[in-house]
Enzyme design. Structure first.
Site, PDB file in Angstrom:
ATOM      1  N   GLU A 189       2.756   2.785 -15.464  1.00 52.54           N
ATOM      2  CA  GLU A 189       1.765   2.768 -14.270  1.00 52.54           C
ATOM      3  C   GLU A 189       0.667   3.325 -14.651  1.00 52.54           C
ATOM      4  OE1 GLU A 189       1.049   5.091 -10.093  1.00 52.54           O
ATOM      5  OE2 GLU A 189       2.716   4.200 -10.125  1.00 52.54           O
ATOM      6  N   CYS A 237      -4.481   6.845  -8.923  1.00 57.45           N
ATOM      7  CA  CYS A 237      -4.421   5.548  -9.433  1.00 57.45           C
ATOM      8  C   CYS A 237      -5.112   4.265  -8.790  1.00 57.45           C
ATOM      9  CB  CYS A 237      -3.180   5.236 -10.152  1.00 57.45           C
ATOM     10  SG  CYS A 237      -1.913   4.969  -8.944  1.00 57.45           S
TER      11      CYS A 237
END
Length: 464
Positions: free
Chosen positions: A234, A268
């Site tokens: 990720e 994110c």
């Protein structure tokens, strides 16, 4: 260096010390974990794992305030948001227990041809093996839960390398796991050097790598995996939002404010690039800037703080460099645009920065939102997609057909309709493609990826 000095990112005071694990100690932990997985006598039955997870959730509830306090002190996320993070982490443990109860195989049809007659076939799910989890600083409690708890629930020993900035929260969670009944060798913290972690990644005893961090590091580590090992990476992105002409801008404004400036943009999937029709773009940007300028910014321990520090003073300098580049290229800074201190950056809205600047193309990971004026929705979608990141996106529209068409055309793994890009619940699949990563996060999807399917075929004349 024999220990990691943990500093408060707001005032840079020392809040703790964590002994640094040597390379020999780290590989000894890997060998213990590998031996556990390879010996059926040490496997923990599902019913015991369920009981442990239930005790863990109760313990985390009991120690919630301490978890919040340490997370704020080392990570800098404001108190109110850290309370929400810990609540999510507790829910994540409970969700892992629910997913464990559903983690199973399937029947494979037989008897469809003469050759397959007289057979019964089914699959079972088995743990892949040792999970190596390399974590990030921005959700220091919940990310550990999302990496370590699914591994244990799936029956995999797990080694966790926390972010060097936030090892206290990792230690807290793993200590509670041990107190709940997880044997220490089944969940081990590895506060080791980056070079040691890279060597661990390449070791064939590691079956699964869970990595949260930068694209450069993640793809490099993937290249080091031993044959047969798998991973979930990720890396984040530069989340786009398309405001359609039919959007309810009054409803969109507070959502984008929260999605853009939550944890000072160090998320994110933070709102970063907003594309709006030219008729309303400047007015909306000014309204967003006026609201951002009023956000309480400062000490994250204060319960009313909305925007806290960046994780490191170097990040303040970097974010300011990006904003200055956007300004020099013709972007208009409507609010903020300057450091407030060595550790704080003012919430910033930039109107129409040039398409080629870093703010328009890369993840800023700071409290900065760019609003772009576009001719029409087609241009907005094209510019939203014109980056190498594929993660979460959003569209605001009251016209359902427009919303669905935009959601279909946006290059994203998840599209939020009439909500900000950072929306997430812990049972939904979560992850990126392209430079944003690979594999799927979320409690249930992670458990599925940390297990593998075994086919069993039983031949019996009684089944003909």
């Amino acid at each position: 260096m024999s220990s990691i000095t943990v500093r408060n990112p707001f005032d840079l005071s020392t809040v703790g010390e964590v002994p640094l694990m040597s390379e020999a100690e780290a590989f000894a932990a890997l060998e213990r974990a590998h031996a556990l997985h390879g010996d059926p006598a040490h496997r923990i039955p599902a019913h015991e794992r369920l009981a442990i997870l239930e005790r863990l959730a109760t313990l985390m509830r009991t120690h919630a305030e301490a978890l919040v306090r340490d997370a704020v002190r080392e990570g800098g996320k404001p108190w109110a948001d850290s309370v929400v993070e810990v609540e999510r982490a507790i829910d994540g443990v409970r969700w892992a227990a629910r997913e464990l109860a559903q983690l199973g195989g399937r029947e494979v049809p037989m008897g469809l041809t003469p050759a397959s007659a007289g057979r019964l076939a089914f699959t079972v799910r088995e743990p892949r093996g040792v999970v190596l989890a390399i974590s990030a600083f921005n959700h220091p409690v919940n990310l550990i839960v999302h990496q370590a708890v699914p591994a244990f629930a799936a029956g995999c020993p797990v080694l966790v390398k926390p972010a060097s900035a936030t090892p206290l929260s990792c230690r807290n969670v793993l200590r509670l796991m041990h107190e709940a009944g997880v044997p220490e060798a089944w969940a081990t913290m590895l506060p080791c050097a980056a070079a040691t972690a890279e060597k661990l990644v390449a070791d064939p005893r590691v079956a699964f790598l869970s990595f949260i961090g930068s694209s450069r590091v993640g793809w490099h580590l993937r290249s080091k995996l031993a044959p047969g090992a798998t991973c979930a990476l990720e890396h984040g992105g530069a989340a786009p939002v398309v405001l359609d002409a039919s959007a309810d801008l009054d409803a969109a404004l507070p959502l984008l404010l929260k999605g853009g400036f939550y944890h000072a943009g160090q998320v994110c999937v933070s709102v970063q690039r907003v594309f709006a029709p030219h008729e309303t773009a400047r007015t909306f940007a000014e309204r967003l800037a006026a609201a951002a300028a009023q956000l309480p910014t400062g000490d994250p321990m204060r319960h009313d703080t909305a925007v806290g520090p960046l994780i490191d003073p170097r990040e303040v300098s970097r974010v300011h460099e990006w904003v200055e580049e956007a300004r020099a290229g013709g972007g208009t800074v409507l609010c903020g645009g300057a450091p407030l201190s060595e550790t704080l950056y003012s919430p910033t809205v930039v109107y129409d920065p040039p398409q080629g600047c870093r703010l328009a193309r890369n993840e800023v990971f700071g409290p900065v939102v760019a609003v772009f004026s576009t001719r029409d929705r087609d241009e907005a979608i094209a510019r939203a997609n014109d980056v190498p990141f594929i993660f979460q996106a959003a569209v605001f529209a009251r016209d359902v057909d427009v919303a669905l068409d935009t959601a279909r055309r946006l290059n994203a793994t998840g599209v939020m309709v009439n909500d900000h890009t950072a929306f997430r619940v812990d049972w939904m699949p979560f992850g990126g493609r392209g430079e944003s990563g690979m594999g799927t996060g979320g409690i249930g999807p992670a458990m599925h990826e940390m297990t593998t399917e075994k086919l069993i075929v039983l031949r019996s004349p009684a089944w003909a």
